[in-house]
Design a protein around this motif. Structure first.
Motif, mmCIF file in Angstrom:
data_model
loop_
_atom_site.group_PDB
_atom_site.id
_atom_site.type_symbol
_atom_site.label_atom_id
_atom_site.label_comp_id
_atom_site.label_asym_id
_atom_site.label_seq_id
_atom_site.Cartn_x
_atom_site.Cartn_y
_atom_site.Cartn_z
ATOM 1 N N TRP A 30 1.918 -6.882 -11.339
ATOM 2 C CA TRP A 30 3.307 -6.870 -11.802
ATOM 3 C C TRP A 30 4.065 -8.072 -11.246
ATOM 4 N N LYS A 31 3.794 -8.425 -9.996
ATOM 5 C CA LYS A 31 4.466 -9.572 -9.385
ATOM 6 C C LYS A 31 4.066 -10.878 -10.065
ATOM 7 N N GLU A 32 2.937 -10.853 -10.745
ATOM 8 C CA GLU A 32 2.472 -12.035 -11.490
ATOM 9 C C GLU A 32 2.847 -11.938 -12.972
ATOM 10 N N ASN A 33 3.751 -11.012 -13.273
ATOM 11 C CA ASN A 33 4.303 -10.852 -14.619
ATOM 12 C C ASN A 33 3.342 -10.184 -15.607
ATOM 13 N N ALA A 34 2.399 -9.403 -15.109
ATOM 14 C CA ALA A 34 1.509 -8.644 -15.992
ATOM 15 C C ALA A 34 2.275 -7.460 -16.592
ATOM 16 N N ALA A 35 1.656 -6.817 -17.560
ATOM 17 C CA ALA A 35 2.280 -5.684 -18.247
ATOM 18 C C ALA A 35 2.688 -4.595 -17.258
ATOM 19 N N LEU A 36 3.834 -3.989 -17.549
ATOM 20 C CA LEU A 36 4.390 -2.910 -16.735
ATOM 21 C C LEU A 36 4.856 -1.829 -17.693
ATOM 22 N N SER A 37 4.278 -0.637 -17.598
ATOM 23 C CA SER A 37 4.683 0.444 -18.505
ATOM 24 C C SER A 37 6.118 0.870 -18.200
ATOM 25 N N LEU A 38 6.767 1.444 -19.191
ATOM 26 C CA LEU A 38 8.130 1.925 -19.006
ATOM 27 C C LEU A 38 8.170 3.011 -17.939
ATOM 28 N N ASP A 39 7.168 3.872 -17.927
ATOM 29 C CA ASP A 39 7.097 4.930 -16.934
ATOM 30 C C ASP A 39 7.042 4.335 -15.520
ATOM 31 N N ASN A 40 6.195 3.337 -15.318
ATOM 32 C CA ASN A 40 6.101 2.704 -13.999
ATOM 33 C C ASN A 40 7.353 1.910 -13.667
ATOM 34 N N ALA A 41 7.994 1.326 -14.667
ATOM 35 C CA ALA A 41 9.246 0.604 -14.425
ATOM 36 C C ALA A 41 10.332 1.566 -13.953
ATOM 37 N N GLN A 94 0.830 -1.200 0.000
ATOM 38 C CA GLN A 94 0.000 0.000 0.000
ATOM 39 C C GLN A 94 0.873 1.263 0.000
ATOM 40 N N ALA A 95 1.909 1.275 0.823
ATOM 41 C CA ALA A 95 2.794 2.446 0.890
ATOM 42 C C ALA A 95 3.561 2.613 -0.421
ATOM 43 N N LEU A 96 4.040 1.498 -0.976
ATOM 44 C CA LEU A 96 4.753 1.549 -2.248
ATOM 45 C C LEU A 96 3.830 2.036 -3.362
ATOM 46 N N ALA A 97 2.615 1.538 -3.379
ATOM 47 C CA ALA A 97 1.643 1.957 -4.392
ATOM 48 C C ALA A 97 1.386 3.461 -4.310
ATOM 49 N N ALA A 98 1.269 3.975 -3.099
ATOM 50 C CA ALA A 98 1.046 5.413 -2.925
ATOM 51 C C ALA A 98 2.245 6.205 -3.447
ATOM 52 N N GLU A 99 3.443 5.713 -3.183
ATOM 53 C CA GLU A 99 4.638 6.411 -3.638
ATOM 54 C C GLU A 99 4.762 6.385 -5.162
ATOM 55 N N LEU A 100 4.308 5.299 -5.771
ATOM 56 C CA LEU A 100 4.360 5.171 -7.225
ATOM 57 C C LEU A 100 3.144 5.788 -7.912
ATOM 58 N N ASN A 101 2.156 6.166 -7.117
ATOM 59 C CA ASN A 101 0.902 6.721 -7.630
ATOM 60 C C ASN A 101 0.167 5.715 -8.523
ATOM 61 N N VAL A 102 0.090 4.461 -8.032
ATOM 62 C CA VAL A 102 -0.654 3.404 -8.718
ATOM 63 C C VAL A 102 -1.541 2.712 -7.685
ATOM 64 N N HIS A 103 -2.484 1.927 -8.163
ATOM 65 C CA HIS A 103 -3.327 1.150 -7.262
ATOM 66 C C HIS A 103 -2.528 -0.047 -6.757
#
Length: 118
Positions: A37-48, A21-30
């Motif tokens: 992402w941990k299950e290998n779903a798509a990850l945008s370059l911006d989020n990477a 939850q804290a990491l998501a808030a810092e990254l501004n994602v849900h």
């Protein structure tokens, strides 16, 4: 580690991230995005780029599985840009420019690599 999802799980554990939850808030994602992402779903370059900066991990390792989780730290010790510099620049130029720069760097690195021994 063979998949990006496995590398993300490893990075979270290595950096002591217990609360998504804290990491998501810092990254501004849900929070569910990190789970995906941990299950290998798509990850945008911006989020990477943001994830790499927040966790202080090598983008080459994260995205391509090349090198080590801390490979980016050796670049700055040789006199190159540090990860905070790269993250700042990446935030200013956008994903298309980042992709073009990565391609140019890969091409240059290939040209400069010593020939393979037989």
């Amino acid at each position: 580690m063979s998949t990006r999802g496995e590398r993300i799980r490893h990075a979270l554990a290595a950096r002591g991230v217990r609360k998504q939850q804290a990491l998501a808030a810092e990254l501004n994602v849900h929070e569910s995005a990190i789970t995906r992402w941990k299950e290998n779903a798509a990850l945008s370059l911006d989020n990477a780029v943001k994830l790499g900066a927040v966790l202080d991990i090598s983008l080459d390792w994260l995205l391509l599985g090349r090198g080590t989780i801390d490979a980016h730290k050796t670049v700055s010790s040789v006199g190159g840009a540090g990860s905070s510099d790269l993250a700042r620049i990446a935030a200013r130029i956008g994903p298309k420019s980042i992709s073009l720069l990565i391609s140019a760097i890969d091409s240059t690195a290939d040209d400069l690599a010593p020939p393979a021994r037989r």
